[in-house]
Write an enzyme that holds these catalytic residues in place. Structure first.
Site, PDB file in Angstrom:
ATOM      1  N   ALA A   1     -74.850  52.298  29.186  1.00  0.00           N
ATOM      2  CA  ALA A   1     -76.072  51.611  28.737  1.00  0.00           C
ATOM      3  C   ALA A   1     -75.812  50.182  28.255  1.00  0.00           C
ATOM      4  O   ALA A   1     -76.018  49.856  27.078  1.00  0.00           O
ATOM      5  CB  ALA A   1     -76.761  52.436  27.650  1.00  0.00           C
TER       6      ALA A   1
ATOM      7  N   TYR B   1     -67.587  62.739  32.670  1.00  0.00           N
ATOM      8  CA  TYR B   1     -68.432  61.784  31.930  1.00  0.00           C
ATOM      9  C   TYR B   1     -68.762  60.571  32.802  1.00  0.00           C
ATOM     10  O   TYR B   1     -69.907  60.090  32.837  1.00  0.00           O
ATOM     11  CB  TYR B   1     -67.678  61.346  30.666  1.00  0.00           C
ATOM     12  CG  TYR B   1     -68.525  60.821  29.545  1.00  0.00           C
ATOM     13  CD1 TYR B   1     -69.780  60.270  29.776  1.00  0.00           C
ATOM     14  CD2 TYR B   1     -68.075  60.887  28.231  1.00  0.00           C
ATOM     15  CE1 TYR B   1     -70.558  59.799  28.719  1.00  0.00           C
ATOM     16  CE2 TYR B   1     -68.842  60.422  27.179  1.00  0.00           C
ATOM     17  CZ  TYR B   1     -70.080  59.877  27.436  1.00  0.00           C
ATOM     18  OH  TYR B   1     -70.837  59.413  26.403  1.00  0.00           O
ATOM     19  N   ASN B   2     -67.756  60.078  33.505  1.00  0.00           N
ATOM     20  CA  ASN B   2     -67.947  58.908  34.366  1.00  0.00           C
ATOM     21  C   ASN B   2     -69.154  59.047  35.286  1.00  0.00           C
ATOM     22  O   ASN B   2     -69.944  58.121  35.457  1.00  0.00           O
ATOM     23  CB  ASN B   2     -66.662  58.693  35.184  1.00  0.00           C
ATOM     24  CG  ASN B   2     -66.844  57.696  36.312  1.00  0.00           C
ATOM     25  OD1 ASN B   2     -66.930  56.495  36.079  1.00  0.00           O
ATOM     26  ND2 ASN B   2     -66.919  58.193  37.542  1.00  0.00           N
ATOM     27  N   LYS B   3     -69.285  60.236  35.872  1.00  0.00           N
ATOM     28  CA  LYS B   3     -70.390  60.440  36.817  1.00  0.00           C
ATOM     29  C   LYS B   3     -71.739  60.402  36.092  1.00  0.00           C
ATOM     30  O   LYS B   3     -72.720  59.884  36.624  1.00  0.00           O
ATOM     31  CB  LYS B   3     -70.204  61.766  37.566  1.00  0.00           C
ATOM     32  CG  LYS B   3     -71.257  61.997  38.634  1.00  0.00           C
ATOM     33  CD  LYS B   3     -70.969  63.238  39.435  1.00  0.00           C
ATOM     34  CE  LYS B   3     -72.085  63.483  40.426  1.00  0.00           C
ATOM     35  NZ  LYS B   3     -73.393  63.684  39.764  1.00  0.00           N
TER      36      LYS B   3
ATOM     37  N   ASP C   1     -62.919  73.995  33.174  1.00  0.00           N
ATOM     38  CA  ASP C   1     -62.204  72.720  33.217  1.00  0.00           C
ATOM     39  C   ASP C   1     -61.846  72.256  31.804  1.00  0.00           C
ATOM     40  O   ASP C   1     -60.797  71.649  31.583  1.00  0.00           O
ATOM     41  CB  ASP C   1     -63.071  71.654  33.904  1.00  0.00           C
ATOM     42  CG  ASP C   1     -63.118  71.851  35.421  1.00  0.00           C
ATOM     43  OD1 ASP C   1     -62.135  72.367  35.977  1.00  0.00           O
ATOM     44  OD2 ASP C   1     -64.137  71.487  36.037  1.00  0.00           O
ATOM     45  N   GLY C   2     -62.748  72.557  30.844  1.00  0.00           N
ATOM     46  CA  GLY C   2     -62.483  72.182  29.453  1.00  0.00           C
ATOM     47  C   GLY C   2     -61.229  72.874  28.919  1.00  0.00           C
ATOM     48  O   GLY C   2     -60.460  72.285  28.158  1.00  0.00           O
TER      49      GLY C   2
ATOM     50  N   ASP D   1     -73.940  50.637  24.647  1.00  0.00           N
ATOM     51  CA  ASP D   1     -73.523  51.852  23.936  1.00  0.00           C
ATOM     52  C   ASP D   1     -72.009  52.050  23.964  1.00  0.00           C
ATOM     53  O   ASP D   1     -71.431  52.582  23.027  1.00  0.00           O
ATOM     54  CB  ASP D   1     -74.192  53.083  24.566  1.00  0.00           C
ATOM     55  CG  ASP D   1     -75.624  53.238  24.087  1.00  0.00           C
ATOM     56  OD1 ASP D   1     -76.118  52.324  23.386  1.00  0.00           O
ATOM     57  OD2 ASP D   1     -76.266  54.254  24.423  1.00  0.00           O
TER      58      ASP D   1
END
Ligand code: NAP
Length: 296
Positions: A214, A192-194, A74-75, A179
């Site tokens: 956070a 990232y969202n997950k 995917d990257g 954060d």
């Protein structure tokens, strides 16, 4: 419990002769770019694909392709997306994964010939997904061009907590301290969202999501404390309290480190298109990637 129907085994197409390949490929007049990463597995598959496409009479063209085939993960598809982001209206993507199946990659490395068959028989079938636009206002009064993200954009601070006011559709919504914040597309919702507790969204929804990284929630600082999802006619504006020391990311790229006054996020007018030669049910993909339970 009801299980999602598995249909990752598409019926194999009839084998066509080399002569038929050439006729169909010429008829389509399709140009393909092969976009791989530096890994040895990716390079091996890319070489096999190039040989097979050339034999099938399909032109390899990395400058003006109709189809971009990525080889990696995917990257790698994210990198190809940014490489071709000014030609999205002319391009369809296809992803070959050299490892497990990914979220943007429907083909496995041992299916190169099946993919070549599908490219030869291509009739323009596609599926498209929403993207995120990012517009940055800098402290010096200038602003960026709109940048597109396929997965997400995050804003964080190099050290200490980030303090920022969050506006939705022009109205102050909350003052964040923590954060950072992650604004993602539906296809990026599994990335990232997950990891920061955001919801997984079926990419048929035209929406963007904001998830907190956070956040500090106590009697002094108070935010919603949960992810929120906005529709296409709304937008999110984030105004960091200090213009310096912020790290703004767009997928795997960092956006120039000038002092930032505000960042505006909205669903983009452009979408990303994939050549849909096979269909994998979105929730099946999610289940396979994240749950993967043993079946009797
Ligand atoms: P990377 O750090 O090398 O890999 C990030 C991982 O995320 C890889 O396993 C990648 O899958 C996977 N991934 C990428 N897009 C995805 C999607 N839409 N759904 C599910 N998984 C996905 O970085 P990279 O390969 O260049 O990818 C950049 C992405 O990494 C960013 O857009 C961000 O979403 C993610 N990221 C996640 C975290 C986190 O979860 N804490 C932190 C930073 C960045 P493949 O192995 O198939 O490539």
């Amino acid at each position: 419990m009801k299980k999602f129907k598995r249909h990752n085994s598409i019926p194999r197409k009839k084998t066509v002769t080399h002569h038929q390949f050439l006729i169909r490929a010429r008829k389509n007049d399709m140009k393909v770019s092969i976009f791989g990463n530096n890994g040895s597995a990716s390079q091996r598959v890319a070489t096999a694909l190039k040989t097979g496409l050339t034999a099938a009479g399909i032109e390899i063209d990395s400058l003006n392709p109709d189809i971009v085939v990525t080889v990696g993960g995917d990257g790698t598809l994210l990198s190809a997306f940014h490489h071709y982001s000014d030609r999205l209206d002319k391009i369809r993507f296809v992803g070959i994964h050299t490892g497990h199946l990914g979220f943007y990659t429907d083909w496995r490395d041992y299916e190169v010939q099946d993919l070549i068959d599908s490219l030869v028989e291509d009739n323009g079938q596609s599926v498209s997904y929403p993207l995120l636009t990012i517009e940055v206002e800098y402290a010096d009064g200038t602003h960026s061009d709109q940048t597109l993200a396929l997965n997400e954009s995050t804003i964080k601070k190099v050290s200490g907590t980030m303090v920022a006011d969050v506006y939705i559709k022009g109205e102050l919504f909350e003052s964040f301290r923590g954060d950072g914040l992650c604004i993602s597309t539906p296809t990026g919702s599994t990335a990232y969202n997950k990891s920061v507790g955001g919801a997984v969204i079926n990419p048929r929804f035209n929406a963007i999501q904001m998830a907190e990284i956070a956040s500090i929630n106590n009697r002094v600082f108070r935010t919603l404390g949960s992810p929120l999802i906005i529709p296409a006619d709304e937008w999110i504006r984030i105004e960091p309290a200090k213009s310096t020391d912020n790290v703004l990311m767009c997928d795997q790229l960092s956006i120039e480190g000038r002092p930032i006054k505000a960042i505006n996020y909205q669903i983009a007018r452009q979408r990303i298109s994939f050549a849909e030669y096979r269909h994998t049910h979105f929730w099946q993909r999610v289940e396979t990637s994240f749950i993967g339970r043993e079946r009797p």
